[in-house]
Design an enzyme around this catalytic site. Structure first.
Site, PDB file in Angstrom:
ATOM      1  N   LYS A  84     -33.446 -25.697  35.464  1.00 50.91           N
ATOM      2  CA  LYS A  84     -33.741 -26.740  34.464  1.00 50.91           C
ATOM      3  C   LYS A  84     -33.789 -28.112  35.140  1.00 50.91           C
ATOM      4  CE  LYS A  84     -31.392 -24.167  30.825  1.00 50.91           C
ATOM      5  NZ  LYS A  84     -30.085 -24.011  30.194  1.00 50.91           N
ATOM      6  N   THR A 137     -29.469 -18.972  28.624  1.00 48.59           N
ATOM      7  CA  THR A 137     -30.315 -18.218  29.574  1.00 48.59           C
ATOM      8  C   THR A 137     -30.104 -16.728  29.349  1.00 48.59           C
ATOM      9  OG1 THR A 137     -30.159 -19.996  31.211  1.00 48.59           O
ATOM     10  CG2 THR A 137     -30.828 -17.842  32.030  1.00 48.59           C
ATOM     11  N   LEU A 191     -24.976 -17.576  34.297  1.00 54.96           N
ATOM     12  CA  LEU A 191     -26.204 -17.971  33.611  1.00 54.96           C
ATOM     13  C   LEU A 191     -25.762 -18.875  32.463  1.00 54.96           C
ATOM     14  CD1 LEU A 191     -28.191 -14.587  33.411  1.00 54.96           C
ATOM     15  CD2 LEU A 191     -28.547 -16.490  35.001  1.00 54.96           C
ATOM     16  N   ASP A 192     -26.569 -19.881  32.165  1.00 52.10           N
ATOM     17  CA  ASP A 192     -26.223 -20.778  31.060  1.00 52.10           C
ATOM     18  C   ASP A 192     -26.143 -19.987  29.746  1.00 52.10           C
ATOM     19  OD1 ASP A 192     -26.424 -22.821  32.892  1.00 52.10           O
ATOM     20  OD2 ASP A 192     -28.461 -23.374  32.293  1.00 52.10           O
ATOM     21  N   LYS A 193     -25.486 -20.581  28.770  1.00 52.66           N
ATOM     22  CA  LYS A 193     -25.336 -19.918  27.464  1.00 52.66           C
ATOM     23  C   LYS A 193     -26.705 -19.547  26.876  1.00 52.66           C
ATOM     24  CE  LYS A 193     -23.080 -20.670  23.025  1.00 52.66           C
ATOM     25  NZ  LYS A 193     -22.346 -21.628  22.205  1.00 52.66           N
TER      26      LYS A 193
END
Ligand code: URA
Length: 248
Positions: free
Chosen positions: A199, A110, A106-108
């Site tokens: 995104k 998210t 997961l992105d930083k």
């Protein structure tokens, strides 16, 4: 699992310390195998069949752990990093000595469901692009998400690098206004996991995700009782629903 392993390796895996700390425990007569005090920390033992006691307490051996984390923003989905805090830093030592890793990223910025395990075969089952494991995200998107976006996502959209996404299901929970001053709240289910996929899918239709949280991965649902940064082991029912590969 190998049937016989060195006693010090087994005890290190179960969190009893480093090899030399375990050697000291054994020297001090604190370790018994099948009722006899052990003198050699390199003894070959079968953790599934032999009874191991440390300081009189039975060691219940297990090889794998499966932990659900509600990932907060600001931590990265990696096992170590020189500068950033990782999702593994959120776990206590009792889990960390199993050497878990995040299943996917997961992105930083998210939040939400992230499975942490040391079971590489399960990770492969969940991440393999051929398996099309569905993942659902809750997102807040600037402006008005509408039925044209639903249709576009259902067909697949072209990302900035030319990649055509697979069909994805968009559910609009609340529509924002067209002037972008309000947020739309949506859920999006995708069957793949390209870098920044959610995104970038919204970018492909000219919109910006301002908040993102994963709520499902395959059969797993984020436990809403877990606070951000909170974790717990998977239940028997959750484990039974996962594509676990039977191990020797
Ligand atoms: N899609 C994204 O854009 N970011 C994530 O963290 C996960 C899916």
């Amino acid at each position: 699992m190998k049937t016989k392993q060195r006693l010090d390796k087994i005890l290190a895996h179960m969190g009893f310390g480093t090899r030399s700390e375990i050697k000291r425990l054994v020297k001090a007569g604190e370790v018994e195998v099948n009722g006899s005090t052990v003198k050699d920390s390199g003894l070959q033992v079968n953790p599934a069949a032999d009874t191991i006691l440390v300081a009189g307490e039975q060691v219940v051996y297990r090889e794998y752990i499966y932990v659900m984390l509600n990932k907060p923003q600001g931590v990265i989905s990696a096992t170590e990093d020189t500068r950033e805090r990782t999702v593994i830093d959120l776990l206590p030592e009792e889990y960390r000595h199993f050497e878990p890793f995040p299943v996917g990223r997961l992105d930083k910025d998210t939040e939400g469901l992230l499975l942490l395990t040391n079971d590489g075969q399960l990770a492969h089952q969940l991440l393999s692009p051929r398996k099309h494991v569905p993942k659902t995200y809750y997102a807040e998107v600037a402006g008005r998400v509408d039925s044209r976006d639903e249709e576009a996502f259902a067909k697949g959209v072209t990302l900035d690098d030319g990649y055509e996404t697979m069909p994805a299901k968009l559910v609009i929970l609340k529509q924002g206004d067209p002037e972008q001053s309000q947020l739309s709240r949506i859920e999006l289910t995708i069957q793949e996991g390209k870098f920044h996929q959610v995104k970038r899918m919204f970018e492909a239709v000219g919109k910006k995700v301002v908040y993102l949280k994963r709520i499902t991965m395959g059969p797993l649902l984020l436990d809403e009782h877990l606070p951000l940064g909170g974790y717990r082991e998977l239940t028997e029912a959750e484990l039974a629903a996962l594509p676990l590969v039977k191990k020797e």
